[in-house]
Write a protein that holds these residues in place. Structure first.
Motif, mmCIF file in Angstrom:
data_model
loop_
_atom_site.group_PDB
_atom_site.id
_atom_site.type_symbol
_atom_site.label_atom_id
_atom_site.label_comp_id
_atom_site.label_asym_id
_atom_site.label_seq_id
_atom_site.Cartn_x
_atom_site.Cartn_y
_atom_site.Cartn_z
ATOM 1 N N ARG A 135 146.917 121.590 95.599
ATOM 2 C CA ARG A 135 145.706 121.627 96.411
ATOM 3 C C ARG A 135 145.497 123.068 96.875
ATOM 4 O O ARG A 135 146.435 123.730 97.308
ATOM 5 N N VAL A 136 144.260 123.538 96.778
ATOM 6 C CA VAL A 136 143.944 124.934 97.094
ATOM 7 C C VAL A 136 142.877 124.984 98.177
ATOM 8 O O VAL A 136 141.872 124.269 98.110
ATOM 9 N N GLU A 137 143.100 125.829 99.178
ATOM 10 C CA GLU A 137 142.154 126.001 100.275
ATOM 11 C C GLU A 137 141.816 127.481 100.444
ATOM 12 O O GLU A 137 142.671 128.337 100.253
ATOM 13 N N GLY A 138 140.571 127.757 100.803
ATOM 14 C CA GLY A 138 140.182 129.103 101.195
ATOM 15 C C GLY A 138 139.880 130.065 100.067
ATOM 16 O O GLY A 138 139.873 131.285 100.293
ATOM 17 N N THR A 139 139.591 129.590 98.848
ATOM 18 C CA THR A 139 139.300 130.516 97.754
ATOM 19 C C THR A 139 138.037 131.340 98.025
ATOM 20 O O THR A 139 137.861 132.413 97.428
ATOM 21 N N GLU A 140 137.176 130.850 98.939
ATOM 22 C CA GLU A 140 135.969 131.620 99.274
ATOM 23 C C GLU A 140 136.318 132.944 99.955
ATOM 24 O O GLU A 140 135.486 133.856 100.032
ATOM 25 N N HIS A 141 137.546 133.070 100.456
ATOM 26 C CA HIS A 141 137.960 134.309 101.122
ATOM 27 C C HIS A 141 138.412 135.388 100.132
ATOM 28 O O HIS A 141 138.551 136.553 100.516
ATOM 29 N N LEU A 142 138.654 135.012 98.893
ATOM 30 C CA LEU A 142 139.186 135.968 97.927
ATOM 31 C C LEU A 142 138.101 136.941 97.493
ATOM 32 O O LEU A 142 136.990 136.539 97.147
ATOM 33 N N PRO A 143 138.390 138.237 97.520
ATOM 34 C CA PRO A 143 137.377 139.238 97.157
ATOM 35 C C PRO A 143 137.085 139.225 95.662
ATOM 36 O O PRO A 143 137.886 138.740 94.858
ATOM 37 N N ALA A 144 135.952 139.784 95.301
ATOM 38 C CA ALA A 144 135.560 139.832 93.894
ATOM 39 C C ALA A 144 136.286 140.931 93.145
ATOM 40 O O ALA A 144 136.413 140.877 91.919
ATOM 41 N N ALA A 145 136.740 141.958 93.855
ATOM 42 C CA ALA A 145 137.402 143.085 93.200
ATOM 43 C C ALA A 145 138.387 143.736 94.157
ATOM 44 O O ALA A 145 138.359 143.494 95.366
ATOM 45 N N GLY A 146 139.262 144.593 93.592
ATOM 46 C CA GLY A 146 140.243 145.298 94.395
ATOM 47 C C GLY A 146 139.709 146.617 94.908
ATOM 48 O O GLY A 146 138.534 146.918 94.718
ATOM 49 N N PRO A 147 140.540 147.395 95.583
ATOM 50 C CA PRO A 147 141.961 147.119 95.820
ATOM 51 C C PRO A 147 142.164 146.093 96.926
ATOM 52 O O PRO A 147 141.471 146.108 97.933
ATOM 53 N N CYS A 148 143.110 145.203 96.685
ATOM 54 C CA CYS A 148 143.391 144.151 97.666
ATOM 55 C C CYS A 148 144.810 143.645 97.443
ATOM 56 O O CYS A 148 145.288 143.582 96.308
ATOM 57 N N VAL A 149 145.473 143.297 98.536
ATOM 58 C CA VAL A 149 146.813 142.704 98.481
ATOM 59 C C VAL A 149 146.718 141.254 98.928
ATOM 60 O O VAL A 149 146.082 140.948 99.938
ATOM 61 N N ILE A 150 147.315 140.367 98.169
ATOM 62 C CA ILE A 150 147.472 138.975 98.580
ATOM 63 C C ILE A 150 148.913 138.828 99.051
ATOM 64 O O ILE A 150 149.848 138.952 98.260
ATOM 65 N N ALA A 151 149.096 138.616 100.348
ATOM 66 C CA ALA A 151 150.430 138.588 100.951
ATOM 67 C C ALA A 151 150.801 137.158 101.314
ATOM 68 O O ALA A 151 150.102 136.513 102.106
ATOM 69 N N ALA A 152 151.895 136.667 100.755
ATOM 70 C CA ALA A 152 152.270 135.258 100.922
ATOM 71 C C ALA A 152 153.703 135.115 101.410
ATOM 72 O O ALA A 152 154.531 136.013 101.244
ATOM 73 N N ASN A 153 153.991 133.967 101.991
ATOM 74 C CA ASN A 153 155.363 133.613 102.342
ATOM 75 C C ASN A 153 156.152 133.332 101.068
ATOM 76 O O ASN A 153 155.573 133.139 99.990
ATOM 77 N N HIS A 154 157.473 133.306 101.177
ATOM 78 C CA HIS A 154 158.293 133.170 99.970
ATOM 79 C C HIS A 154 159.530 132.336 100.273
ATOM 80 O O HIS A 154 160.416 132.765 101.013
ATOM 81 N N VAL A 155 159.590 131.130 99.687
ATOM 82 C CA VAL A 155 160.735 130.247 99.895
ATOM 83 C C VAL A 155 161.320 129.715 98.586
ATOM 84 O O VAL A 155 162.382 129.100 98.598
ATOM 85 N N SER A 156 160.628 129.943 97.470
ATOM 86 C CA SER A 156 161.020 129.261 96.233
ATOM 87 C C SER A 156 160.567 130.052 95.011
ATOM 88 O O SER A 156 159.593 130.813 95.057
ATOM 89 N N PHE A 157 161.263 129.833 93.897
ATOM 90 C CA PHE A 157 160.822 130.397 92.623
ATOM 91 C C PHE A 157 159.483 129.802 92.178
ATOM 92 O O PHE A 157 158.822 130.343 91.278
ATOM 93 N N LEU A 158 159.076 128.688 92.781
ATOM 94 C CA LEU A 158 157.795 128.079 92.439
ATOM 95 C C LEU A 158 156.608 128.767 93.118
ATOM 96 O O LEU A 158 155.459 128.501 92.758
ATOM 97 N N ASP A 159 156.865 129.644 94.084
ATOM 98 C CA ASP A 159 155.756 130.284 94.802
ATOM 99 C C ASP A 159 154.830 131.069 93.872
ATOM 100 O O ASP A 159 153.605 130.889 93.930
#
Length: 325
Positions: A135-159
């Motif tokens: 399930r995906v939420e908030g894709t409307e926040h993603l910019p159309a182009a860079g430069p941009c960093v997507i910063a995420a939490n990390h708990v698993s190789f599945l991330d």
């Protein structure tokens, strides 16, 4: 230690202003450890690759001393660190801004690589959508182009595969990922797959080079996925974000999109071999600048940026938990 317990050579070393300033920093940072020039950074101070990255950034931030990769690889003890810092300050060791990232990893992919990348992404999406009910939420926040960093939490190789499956198709050719040089780039086949997936090599033992590679990606106006904790949390709780993310945003002027990946810990935590097929959720927040994250802190306070970003990511996780309750 007391001056009487030091050799004449060590006393002379600590009389040098850069060495003394660095020694004072180490004493402050490792108060729980009896510090001596012979202390091992790994065995006595407990520094792993991520701890090294944080320490190297702190040394540069507070002392304006940058240690290059060759210097880092020579350092085993506190004495080695002091000597390399003095040499770097005097200009005896190279401390340039040279990017570690081979230009080929940023070149446009040819038809074969694009086709391979598309096929791998398609398989990833099918697995995530049907096996893990992504399930995906908030894709409307993603910019159309860079430069941009997507910063995420990390708990698993599945991330990473979950996050990749959550991104819109239009973004996949722009998004770049870092991958451990020893783990993912050891043979021609894995290098081909990484090139197809826009994954570039980094060596976590060389923090300055990791950061330089990330800067090179963003200065090409690409997007970059970054896990600011630096390694997989052994619990579901987020670890502190490393200050390198603050410096990265400050140097490049890139905005950052906070992202929270939920469900991967329950599926494949550290120490588990085979995943459970439970639901995974990926939530994106609104992009924000380093200036907005820093607030009233000083421009070089990268910890403040990292801490504020961690709060934004945590808020996304809390929102997912509330919806699931």
């Amino acid at each position: 230690p007391a001056s009487g317990s030091l050799s004449a050579e060590d006393q002379a070393l600590l009389a040098e202003p850069t060495a003394f300033a660095l020694w004072s920093l180490l004493v402050e940072r490792f108060r729980q450890v009896p510090l001596t020039p012979d202390s091992s950074l790994q065995l006595d101070l407990g520094l792993d690759s991520l701890g090294w990255m944080a320490l190297a950034l702190e040394i540069e931030n507070r002392l304006s001393v940058r240690l290059d990769d060759a210097a880092v690889n020579r350092i085993l003890t506190v004495r080695d660190l002091l000597l390399e810092a003095v040499a770097a300050r005097r200009g005896e060791a190279p401390a340039g801004e040279t990017s570690a990232l081979d230009a080929r990893w940023l070149k446009p992919r040819g038809p074969m690589l694009r086709a391979a990348g598309t096929a791998i992404h398609l398989i990833d999406r099918l697995v995530m959508r049907f096996a893990f009910r992504l399930r995906v939420e908030g894709t409307e926040h993603l910019p159309a182009a860079g430069p941009c960093v997507i910063a995420a939490n990390h708990v698993s190789f599945l991330d990473p595969p979950a996050l990749a499956a959550a991104l819109p198709w239009r973004m996949l050719s722009q998004v770049h990922w870092s991958g451990d040089r020893l783990l993912l780039f050891s043979n021609p086949l894995s290098r081909f797959v990484c090139r197809a997936m826009c994954i570039f090599p980094v060596d976590q033992r060389s923090p300055a080079r990791v950061l330089a590679s990330a800067v090179a990606v963003l200065r090409q106006n690409h997007m970059l996925v970054w896990f600011p904790e630096g390694w997989r949390s052994p619990t579901k709780a987020m670890l502190p974000f490393q200050p390198g993310i603050g410096r990265l945003l400050q140097e490049t002027g890139a905005s950052v999109v906070p992202c929270y990946v939920a469900g991967t810990f329950e599926s494949l935590p550290r120490g588990r071999t085979f995943p459970r097929l439970n639901r995974i959720t990926v939530s994106f927040g609104a992009p924000i600048s380093a200036e907005a994250l820093r607030g009233d802190s000083s421009p070089d306070d990268w910890h403040a940026v990292a801490d504020a970003l961690r709060e934004r990511v945590a808020e996304l996780g809390d929102s997912i938990d509330r919806k699931a309750a």
